[in-house]
Write an enzyme that holds these catalytic residues in place. Structure first.
Site, PDB file in Angstrom:
ATOM      1  N   TYR A   1       1.120  -1.229  -0.089  1.00 55.56           N
ATOM      2  CA  TYR A   1       0.019   0.100   0.106  1.00 55.56           C
ATOM      3  C   TYR A   1       0.747   1.308  -0.035  1.00 55.56           C
ATOM      4  O   TYR A   1       0.678   2.181   1.004  1.00 55.56           O
ATOM      5  CB  TYR A   1      -0.859  -0.093   1.108  1.00 55.56           C
ATOM      6  CG  TYR A   1      -1.935  -0.985   1.383  1.00 55.56           C
ATOM      7  CD1 TYR A   1      -2.479  -1.795   0.294  1.00 55.56           C
ATOM      8  CD2 TYR A   1      -2.265  -1.609   2.578  1.00 55.56           C
ATOM      9  CE1 TYR A   1      -3.357  -2.770   0.310  1.00 55.56           C
ATOM     10  CE2 TYR A   1      -3.104  -2.705   2.545  1.00 55.56           C
ATOM     11  CZ  TYR A   1      -3.623  -3.139   1.478  1.00 55.56           C
ATOM     12  OH  TYR A   1      -4.659  -4.105   1.806  1.00 55.56           O
TER      13      TYR A   1
ATOM     14  N   GLY B   1      -6.841  -1.945  13.146  1.00 58.36           N
ATOM     15  CA  GLY B   1      -5.734  -2.168  13.899  1.00 58.36           C
ATOM     16  C   GLY B   1      -4.626  -3.279  12.989  1.00 58.36           C
ATOM     17  O   GLY B   1      -5.123  -3.574  11.726  1.00 58.36           O
ATOM     18  N   ASP B   2      -3.649  -3.645  13.552  1.00 62.93           N
ATOM     19  CA  ASP B   2      -2.978  -4.619  13.084  1.00 62.93           C
ATOM     20  C   ASP B   2      -2.895  -6.024  13.888  1.00 62.93           C
ATOM     21  O   ASP B   2      -2.631  -6.125  14.926  1.00 62.93           O
ATOM     22  CB  ASP B   2      -1.349  -4.110  13.091  1.00 62.93           C
ATOM     23  CG  ASP B   2      -0.212  -5.022  12.328  1.00 62.93           C
ATOM     24  OD1 ASP B   2      -0.448  -6.187  12.367  1.00 62.93           O
ATOM     25  OD2 ASP B   2       0.702  -4.578  12.049  1.00 62.93           O
TER      26      ASP B   2
ATOM     27  N   HIS C   1      -1.558 -17.140   2.961  1.00 61.70           N
ATOM     28  CA  HIS C   1      -0.522 -17.420   1.835  1.00 61.70           C
ATOM     29  C   HIS C   1       0.459 -16.108   1.550  1.00 61.70           C
ATOM     30  O   HIS C   1       1.413 -16.270   1.051  1.00 61.70           O
ATOM     31  CB  HIS C   1      -1.182 -17.580   0.460  1.00 61.70           C
ATOM     32  CG  HIS C   1      -1.900 -16.480   0.000  1.00 61.70           C
ATOM     33  ND1 HIS C   1      -2.203 -16.341  -1.514  1.00 61.70           N
ATOM     34  CD2 HIS C   1      -2.147 -15.337   0.278  1.00 61.70           C
ATOM     35  CE1 HIS C   1      -2.632 -15.203  -1.729  1.00 61.70           C
ATOM     36  NE2 HIS C   1      -2.702 -14.366  -0.736  1.00 61.70           N
ATOM     37  N   ASP C   2       0.337 -15.254   2.219  1.00 60.82           N
ATOM     38  CA  ASP C   2       1.214 -13.825   2.541  1.00 60.82           C
ATOM     39  C   ASP C   2       2.368 -14.034   3.273  1.00 60.82           C
ATOM     40  O   ASP C   2       3.356 -13.384   2.994  1.00 60.82           O
ATOM     41  CB  ASP C   2       0.570 -12.714   3.068  1.00 60.82           C
ATOM     42  CG  ASP C   2      -0.572 -11.963   2.021  1.00 60.82           C
ATOM     43  OD1 ASP C   2      -0.307 -12.227   0.786  1.00 60.82           O
ATOM     44  OD2 ASP C   2      -1.367 -11.454   2.454  1.00 60.82           O
TER      45      ASP C   2
ATOM     46  N   ASN D   1       3.784 -16.081  -7.556  1.00 61.12           N
ATOM     47  CA  ASN D   1       3.231 -14.670  -7.179  1.00 61.12           C
ATOM     48  C   ASN D   1       3.778 -14.280  -5.755  1.00 61.12           C
ATOM     49  O   ASN D   1       4.236 -13.021  -5.320  1.00 61.12           O
ATOM     50  CB  ASN D   1       2.111 -14.382  -7.455  1.00 61.12           C
ATOM     51  CG  ASN D   1       1.887 -12.911  -7.563  1.00 61.12           C
ATOM     52  OD1 ASN D   1       2.422 -11.927  -8.430  1.00 61.12           O
ATOM     53  ND2 ASN D   1       0.724 -12.360  -7.177  1.00 61.12           N
TER      54      ASN D   1
ATOM     55  N   GLN E   1       6.016 -11.032  -4.495  1.00 63.63           N
ATOM     56  CA  GLN E   1       5.110  -9.911  -4.194  1.00 63.63           C
ATOM     57  C   GLN E   1       4.938 -10.038  -2.680  1.00 63.63           C
ATOM     58  O   GLN E   1       4.589  -9.222  -1.809  1.00 63.63           O
ATOM     59  CB  GLN E   1       3.999 -10.048  -4.504  1.00 63.63           C
ATOM     60  CG  GLN E   1       3.624  -9.273  -5.931  1.00 63.63           C
ATOM     61  CD  GLN E   1       2.130  -8.686  -6.263  1.00 63.63           C
ATOM     62  OE1 GLN E   1       1.256  -9.422  -6.462  1.00 63.63           O
ATOM     63  NE2 GLN E   1       2.037  -7.282  -5.914  1.00 63.63           N
TER      64      GLN E   1
END
Length: 346
Positions: free
Chosen positions: A148, A236-237, A256-257, A303, A307
């Site tokens: 972002y 929030g995080d 999956h990140d 990907n 990424q």
């Protein structure tokens, strides 16, 4: 056993080698507004008329239109005045901006962002790291800070994610009967596309989108109407901040990140917060246990290399993560579509 003479290598290699060209043709036609113009025209148009409307060269547009015909994205009719083009049903449904199932924003995200990262795929394989620094000159120590990196980029991502849920969301939300879970938290719920599908299918449920403050602000302003009382927000995080108690947590395209360690950290935290009898719903593209595919999952895993920090996983790999965090009665449902679902219970 087939001999090598039985395999049409030139045709196979031609298709693979030209995959990049195919996608760029579709991206370019979308970006220039070809499909939107033809939808608005309510009839066929000549290449000259399309070029004039869209401010392009006639020769370039004619070749682009012909390539779209070859890709079955347009149809052509030869008249005495020349060739006239119109959209196919597929283009009207998925490639025009105004369609409820439009993939325009998702395609533009791939064109402007994903492809730039994939340019450095060789480096990613060598380094084992994502390529934001090479592609955009930004550090990826904060993964979503890189993802972002501007409000424009964030909004583009949010539109693209909602586009995916417009065609895949119902399948994963309906994979299991979620009606017993009335208090639901969608962690990383972003623009709310999956939350909308959830409250539509389960009208007694409420969904809280838990996401970063800047994401929540844009979701409120652009995506979730204020009159929709069954969708609320929590800023929030979720790695750093507390996770409120709920019946069900949804993690859609989240694990999956991340590498296994971060996944375990999050799942363990959710297990502690989860109500007894509650659970977690994972939504991911599952790899086959024998590593034979599906190709979509294998490509997504590549990907994640360029990424993010994670990878796509098999049902067994996700089940082990859930079990290690404490979840039981783990069920896997393959939808036959792009995304699959795994449900674990506390």
């Amino acid at each position: 056993m087939s001999s090598t003479e039985d395999l049409d290598y030139p045709q196979i290699l031609f298709q693979y080698n030209n995959g990049f060209l195919v996608s760029k043709i579709m991206f370019t036609a979308c970006e220039l507004g070809v499909f939107d113009l033809l939808l608005e025209s309510e009839g066929s148009l000549s290449s000259d008329a399309i070029a004039e409307h869209l401010g392009t060269s006639v020769s370039g547009m004619e070749r682009l239109l012909d390539a779209c015909v070859g890709l079955k994205l347009l149809e052509v009719e030869m008249k005495s005045e020349g060739a006239f083009y119109r959209n196919t049903e597929l283009s009207n449904l998925y490639l025009t901006k105004s369609s409820p199932k439009s993939q325009y924003h998702n395609l533009m995200y791939y064109s402007k962002t994903v492809y730039l990262c994939w340019h450095y795929l060789t480096d990613a394989v060598r380094d084992g790291k994502n390529q934001y620094e090479r592609a955009f000159g930004v550090s990826s120590k904060d993964l979503f800070g890189a993802l972002y990196r501007s409000e424009e980029e964030m909004i583009k991502f949010m539109y693209g994610l909602n586009a995916i849920w417009s065609i895949c969301g119902r399948d994963v939300i309906a994979a299991f009967d979620l009606s017993p879970f009335t208090v639901i938290y969608d962690l990383g719920g972003c623009a709310g596309g999956l939350a909308q599908e959830c409250i539509s299918l389960y009208p007694k449920s409420t969904v809280t989108i838990y996401d970063l403050p800047k994401v929540v602000q844009v979701a409120k302003e652009r995506f979730v109407p204020p009159e929709e009382r069954r969708i609320t927000f929590h800023e929030g995080d979720f790695f750093k901040d507390p996770i409120p108690e709920a019946d069900l947590y949804i993690l859609a395209r989240i694990l999956h990140d991340w590498a296994d360690g971060k996944c375990m950290q999050l799942l363990t935290k959710m297990y502690k917060a989860c109500k007894p009898g509650g659970g977690v719903l994972l939504v991911e593209t599952l790899l086959n246990e024998d590593k034979t595919g599906p190709l979509e999952a294998q490509l997504y895993s590549m990907n994640m290399l360029v990424q993010a920090e994670g990878k796509e996983r098999t049902p067994t790999e996700y089940s082990k993560l859930l079990a290690a965090a404490g979840f039981r009665e783990i069920q896997v449902k393959k939808t036959g579509k792009l995304y699959d679902a795994i449900l674990g219970r506390k």
